[in-house]
Scaffold this motif. Structure first.
Motif, short mmCIF file in Angstrom:
data_model
loop_
_atom_site.label_atom_id
_atom_site.label_comp_id
_atom_site.label_asym_id
_atom_site.label_seq_id
_atom_site.Cartn_x
_atom_site.Cartn_y
_atom_site.Cartn_z
N ARG A 103 0.87 -1.23 -0.03
CA ARG A 103 0.07 0.00 0.03
C ARG A 103 0.95 1.31 -0.01
O ARG A 103 0.45 2.26 -0.60
CB ARG A 103 -0.93 -0.04 1.33
N ARG B 194 3.66 1.56 -1.34
CA ARG B 194 4.18 1.46 -2.69
C ARG B 194 2.75 2.25 -3.72
O ARG B 194 3.31 2.94 -4.66
CB ARG B 194 4.75 0.09 -3.14
N ILE B 195 1.81 1.45 -3.39
CA ILE B 195 0.80 2.20 -4.34
C ILE B 195 0.59 3.75 -4.03
O ILE B 195 0.43 4.56 -5.15
CB ILE B 195 -0.52 1.63 -3.98
N LEU C 129 3.29 5.52 -5.77
CA LEU C 129 3.02 5.79 -7.33
C LEU C 129 1.84 6.64 -7.74
O LEU C 129 1.65 7.10 -8.64
CB LEU C 129 3.01 4.28 -7.88
N ARG C 130 1.04 6.66 -6.79
CA ARG C 130 -0.21 7.24 -7.04
C ARG C 130 0.08 8.94 -7.15
O ARG C 130 -0.52 9.82 -7.90
CB ARG C 130 -1.42 7.24 -5.86
N ILE D 129 3.01 10.04 -7.99
CA ILE D 129 3.65 10.31 -9.32
C ILE D 129 2.60 10.32 -10.23
O ILE D 129 2.73 11.03 -11.12
CB ILE D 129 4.59 9.14 -9.57
N GLU D 130 1.74 9.49 -10.31
CA GLU D 130 0.66 9.28 -11.26
C GLU D 130 -0.12 10.68 -11.32
O GLU D 130 -0.16 11.49 -12.52
CB GLU D 130 -0.47 8.23 -10.98
N ALA E 39 0.95 13.62 -10.35
CA ALA E 39 1.98 14.63 -10.87
C ALA E 39 2.08 14.80 -12.43
O ALA E 39 2.02 15.54 -13.05
CB ALA E 39 3.28 14.30 -10.43
#
Lengths: 144, 144
Positions: free
Chosen positions: A101, A103-104, A107-108, A110-111, A113
């Motif tokens: 979670r 890591r998610i 990544l979210r 980053i997504e 941005a």
DNA sequence: CTTGACTCTGTACCACGGTACAGGGTGTAG
DNA sequence: CTACACCCTGTACCGTGGTACAGAGTCAAG
């Protein structure tokens, strides 16, 4: 290997094919203590396996699918072999869940941005006014 | 370094501190072509930088935050230096966005599988009836 | 008896993003 | 003049999860 008491001797190549992994991978797992050292044919020195090694290889593959590293997988295998309780296993699963979670979430961020930047970018013209480049050059604030 | 025309010579250590990276990292980036070879002090051979290198290091750091690898970051830097258009940059951002979203999806499948297993696990008792172990031993269906 | 497929050990190599020396030279403050 | 911090090159090493040899031995079929 003339001992025909065993109709089919499980050589490394056979368990590799059965488990869908490479021969080198099995020897690697053995070095890394994910597999115990197998019995050897006394005359040839060839490794001799039992069906249980195939299961063990599948265990490793499934643990990988669940995001466990080889190190963690080795610990799971040790737990299974030892006197662990169900609670220990659940703890491991929950720790891994937290890890996944996190890591998610990373990544979210980053997504978001990247999405913001992509949408802000006109997609035409030179780089002078490109918001993506501007973000890379000057920062893009907190994207989370 | 007796040339006092430059009041402050930017040595590798100084730009490292300014950019918040290690000295070895800068030399590594240079080897990896993320940084151009800098000028040298003729007498000492010391690398001499300008402020722009600090910006470049910050560019690299921001690209990293956005999930770009060093290889991709090098390409971004090359794009910036060349005759790229804004559209090229947007494409790179969108490709990376797709990449990030795929990774999120992969992690979400894992998250779901782990969550299901954790919830199914009583957390007490031996391993005989542990659903986590059962899943690792026998598969856990499609978790996505 | 030969051929080809298989296995053995040991070691090196891949990507990734650095980090850590060793064994020098340099620059500056006291 | 000495000490200490800094810089240089070159090379090796870290973790992660394998993969790819080389050079040798073995096994089964024809």
């Amino acid at each position: 290997m003339r001992d025909s008491a065993q109709t089919t001797t499980l050589t490394i190549g056979k368990i590799a094919r059965s488990a869908g992994v490479g021969v080198e991978t099995i020897r690697f797992y053995e070095r890394e203590k994910l597999l115990p050292e197998p019995a050897r044919d006394p005359s040839s020195g060839y490794r001799r396996y039992t069906e249980s090694t195939i299961s063990r290889l599948q265990f490793i593959a499934r643990a990988k699918e669940l995001g466990f590293t080889l190190r963690e997988t080795r610990e799971l295998l040790d737990l299974r072999a030892g006197s662990a309780t169900c609670g220990t296993l659940r703890s491991r699963a929950e720790e891994k869940l937290d890890d996944i979670r996190r890591r998610i979430q990373d990544l979210r961020r980053i997504e978001q941005a990247l999405l913001t930047l992509s949408e802000a970018c006109p997609g035409a013209g030179g780089l002078e006014a490109c918001p993506i480049l501007a973000a890379l050059e000057g920062g893009f604030g907190d994207a989370g």
